[in-house]
Design a protein around this motif. Structure first.
Motif, PDB file in Angstrom:
ATOM      1  N   MET A 258       0.849  -1.197   0.000  1.00 11.15           N
ATOM      2  CA  MET A 258       0.000   0.000   0.000  1.00 11.15           C
ATOM      3  C   MET A 258       0.879   1.240   0.000  1.00 11.15           C
ATOM      4  N   GLY A 259       0.568   2.188  -0.869  1.00  9.68           N
ATOM      5  CA  GLY A 259       1.369   3.387  -0.981  1.00  9.68           C
ATOM      6  C   GLY A 259       1.024   4.422   0.077  1.00  9.68           C
ATOM      7  N   THR A 260       1.749   5.528   0.060  1.00 10.27           N
ATOM      8  CA  THR A 260       1.530   6.617   1.020  1.00 10.27           C
ATOM      9  C   THR A 260       0.680   7.729   0.432  1.00 10.27           C
ATOM     10  N   GLN A 261       0.381   7.645  -0.859  1.00 10.40           N
ATOM     11  CA  GLN A 261      -0.437   8.654  -1.518  1.00 10.40           C
ATOM     12  C   GLN A 261      -1.884   8.188  -1.552  1.00 10.40           C
ATOM     13  N   THR A 262      -2.804   9.137  -1.645  1.00 14.62           N
ATOM     14  CA  THR A 262      -4.222   8.795  -1.734  1.00 14.62           C
ATOM     15  C   THR A 262      -4.766   9.158  -3.111  1.00 14.62           C
TER      16      THR A 262
ATOM     17  N   CYS B 226     -10.243  -2.537  -1.487  1.00 14.38           N
ATOM     18  CA  CYS B 226      -9.054  -1.842  -2.005  1.00 14.38           C
ATOM     19  C   CYS B 226      -9.026  -0.445  -1.410  1.00 14.38           C
ATOM     20  N   SER B 227      -7.939  -0.109  -0.766  1.00 18.37           N
ATOM     21  CA  SER B 227      -7.808   1.198  -0.124  1.00 18.37           C
ATOM     22  C   SER B 227      -7.341   2.248  -1.124  1.00 18.37           C
ATOM     23  N   GLN B 228      -7.428   3.499  -0.698  1.00 17.96           N
ATOM     24  CA  GLN B 228      -6.930   4.589  -1.542  1.00 17.96           C
ATOM     25  C   GLN B 228      -5.439   4.447  -1.794  1.00 17.96           C
ATOM     26  N   GLY B 229      -4.689   4.048  -0.761  1.00 23.28           N
ATOM     27  CA  GLY B 229      -3.246   3.919  -0.929  1.00 23.28           C
ATOM     28  C   GLY B 229      -2.876   2.826  -1.910  1.00 23.28           C
ATOM     29  N   ARG B 230      -3.576   1.682  -1.830  1.00 27.74           N
ATOM     30  CA  ARG B 230      -3.248   0.587  -2.748  1.00 27.74           C
ATOM     31  C   ARG B 230      -3.603   0.945  -4.186  1.00 27.74           C
ATOM     32  N   LEU B 231      -4.744   1.601  -4.391  1.00 32.94           N
ATOM     33  CA  LEU B 231      -5.127   1.964  -5.747  1.00 32.94           C
ATOM     34  C   LEU B 231      -4.184   3.011  -6.324  1.00 32.94           C
ATOM     35  N   ALA B 232      -3.813   4.005  -5.527  1.00 36.64           N
ATOM     36  CA  ALA B 232      -2.873   5.018  -6.000  1.00 36.64           C
ATOM     37  C   ALA B 232      -1.519   4.393  -6.322  1.00 36.64           C
ATOM     38  N   ALA B 233      -1.078   3.448  -5.484  1.00 40.43           N
ATOM     39  CA  ALA B 233       0.207   2.791  -5.722  1.00 40.43           C
ATOM     40  C   ALA B 233       0.158   1.925  -6.975  1.00 40.43           C
TER      41      ALA B 233
END
Length: 556
Positions: A1-5, A177-184
């Motif tokens: 999961m990324g750090t960006q949203t 799916c979270s915002q971080g995972r989708l952005a990543a």
């Protein structure tokens, strides 16, 4: 999961007046997309109930209209989650999908309203986008900006998508799916394919699937690229759309590629900017044909909405192989009974797998998985996460060089036109036929990609198989999805059983189209059932041979 949203990516569009979103009726700048998402986020904040047990979830029962990405952006800004509702589902099963994901609001269009007639959807507010009432409801929020405060604070771990994926027990599971995972995921594809802000992503696959949102919409958003929409996939409109919108990238499934190759060739097939397609199940033969004819490369991958494992096709991947593990994944092919790694595959000089019994196992990610669970389904989560690993539920084998080959599914699932279906669900519907004493549904490989539905039907005493009566019965079942009707019907004197009196599906799959019983089939989904004659068998066999796929039922 990324750090960006994803919310940050939507806000980044504010002030960008380049073309951002188009379809055949509408053109919006990036700024207008961000503004439209903000207006819908403000409306969502006003309409969404608050309090204990009130999850901020909305369902989207829409074709690929501009409303779909606008509502995705709205949910990201507001801290809400979107459940993509599949319009090929019917009746009680459709209602179950909406209720299971705790949707408080359902956004749809007039064309889909008949699907909702009579469904028990208590407490769910329905917004119909192509109506004056909807436009009047949205109008007061036109001054909202992406920087406003909405439902709740947004973080990388904030839930954004609930994407349905079928399982063997019947009811589809909603993968989180979270915002971080989708952005990543979007950023990773931008890095992999070198997507730029002057690209245009053509979205012709349905947006209720992870294919379109994760692999097409998200990388476009991450790169600042434009998006072009086709409401529903159309082979005849593909090239005109690609030219009209200046599309450079698209996602696909194998069946769509087959339809595109079936269109009449013209001297202008390469008159476009398209350079890349990314997807699954096209197969090496059709991918080569596509590139030779249209001049655009197809890149195959393996992944899932769950995000638990991924395989990438790289240069040098052997014919028939999917590829190698994506960076960061520690993929292994394990024997589920012993948890030991299966030995490498051995092949004959002609490429036939020689040691299937020992080489085929379940694909497992032993490393860190991005799987974020299923909505309200702890049993399904536990089945995925066992012994410290992520179990994909798919069967593979691996060659001595580490290339992975798909070998089937670990349970009774079917994948038809990239729709995951549960055999048990189809069986339950077919068993209603008054002439049927027993039904077994199973997958047989399609000549190009994925599966076709085959049903073995044992008839009641004195009954005969009437193809027209069977087709009429199928047409009358309100919960039979459009991908569920069997292509092949094998009429058996009795269903084969194991020693424990369970249906012997392995035997049915093994016999497939080489079975000794009468078989009826539909050459196309709209065609009537007709006898599967020897002439039809040989014609179909040539389709399999042309794509180097074994004919279902032939000894390996």
């Amino acid at each position: 999961m990324g750090t960006q949203t994803v919310a940050e990516l939507v806000r980044r569009q504010w002030g960008d007046h380049r073309t951002g979103l188009r379809d055949e009726h509408t053109t919006l700048t990036h700024h207008q997309v961000a503004s439209g998402a903000a207006a819908r986020a403000a409306l969502l904040t006003e309409l969404m109930p608050d309090g204990p047990g009130c999850e901020p979830h909305l369902g989207l029962l829409l074709d690929n209209t501009p409303e779909y990405p606008l509502w995705l952006g709205a949910a990201a800004l507001a801290g809400a989650a979107v459940a993509g509702i599949n319009p090929t589902r019917r009746g009680a099963e459709l209602a179950r999908d909406i209720r299971h994901t705790d949707c408080r609001i359902l956004v749809t269009q007039r064309a889909h309203l008949p699907l909702l007639d009579g469904l028990p959807l208590p407490g769910i507010r329905v917004l119909v986008t192509d109506t004056d009432a909807y436009r009047e409801l949205l109008a007061p929020y036109g001054s909202a900006t992406p920087g406003d405060t909405f439902l709740r604070p947004v973080r990388p771990g904030s839930r954004l998508l609930l994407t349905f994926t079928s399982g063997s027990t019947g009811a589809p599971k909603a993968a989180v799916c979270s915002q971080g995972r989708l952005a990543a995921a979007g950023a990773a594809l931008v890095s992999r394919f070198g997507t730029r802000d002057d690209d245009t992503h053509y979205i012709c696959m349905p947006m209720f699937h992870g294919n379109a949102v994760i692999a097409d919409w998200a990388p476009a958003l991450a790169a600042g690229a434009g998006i072009a929409l086709r409401a529903r996939f159309s082979a005849s409109r593909f090239l005109p759309d690609v030219r009209r919108f200046g599309a450079t990238y698209f996602t696909y499934v194998g069946r769509a590629v087959q339809y595109l190759l079936a269109t009449p060739a013209t001297p202008h097939d390469r008159d476009h900017r398209l350079r890349l397609g990314f997807g699954t199940e096209a197969g090496a033969v059709d991918a080569a044909r596509f590139e030779a004819r249209f001049g655009a490369r197809l890149v195959e991958g393996y992944g899932s909405s769950e995000g638990g494992a991924a395989i990438q096709r790289t240069p040098g991947t052997p014919a028939g192989a999917v590829g190698r593990a994506a960076p960061g994944d520690d993929l292994a092919v394990l024997d589920p009974a012993t948890l030991r790694e299966c030995p490498p595959a051995r092949f004959s000089p002609t490429g036939v797998l020689l040691n299937a019994d020992e080489a085929v196992g379940e694909l497992v990610n032993r490393g860190r998985s991005s799987f974020e669970g299923y909505w309200r389904n702890p049993e399904a989560e536990a089945a995925r996460l066992r012994d410290g690993c992520y179990w994909t539920g798919d069967l593979f084998y691996r060659d001595a060089d580490g290339f992975l080959y798909f070998a089937g599914r670990a349970d009774d699932r079917l994948r038809v036109d990239s729709e995951n279906l549960a055999a048990a669900m189809i069986e339950g519907i077919l068993s209603r036929w008054e002439r049927a004493a027993g039904v077994a549904v199973y997958a047989i490989p399609d000549p190009v990609a994925g599966d076709r539905v085959m049903a073995a039907v044992a008839l009641r005493d004195g009954a005969v198989f009437d193809p027209r009566a069977f087709a009429d019965f199928l047409a009358a079942q309100s919960d039979l999805g459009t991908k569920m009707p069997p292509t092949y019907v094998r009429v058996v004197p009795g269903l084969p059983l194991t020693a424990t009196h369970k249906i012997h599906r392995v035997a049915l799959r093994r016999a497939a189209l080489a079975c000794p019983d009468p078989v009826w089939w539909r050459p196309s989904p709209a065609a009537p059932y007709e006898p599967f004659t020897e002439t039809a068998r040989e014609t179909l066999r040539r389709e399999y041979e042309e794509r180097h796929r074994p004919f279902p039922g032939d000894p390996s």
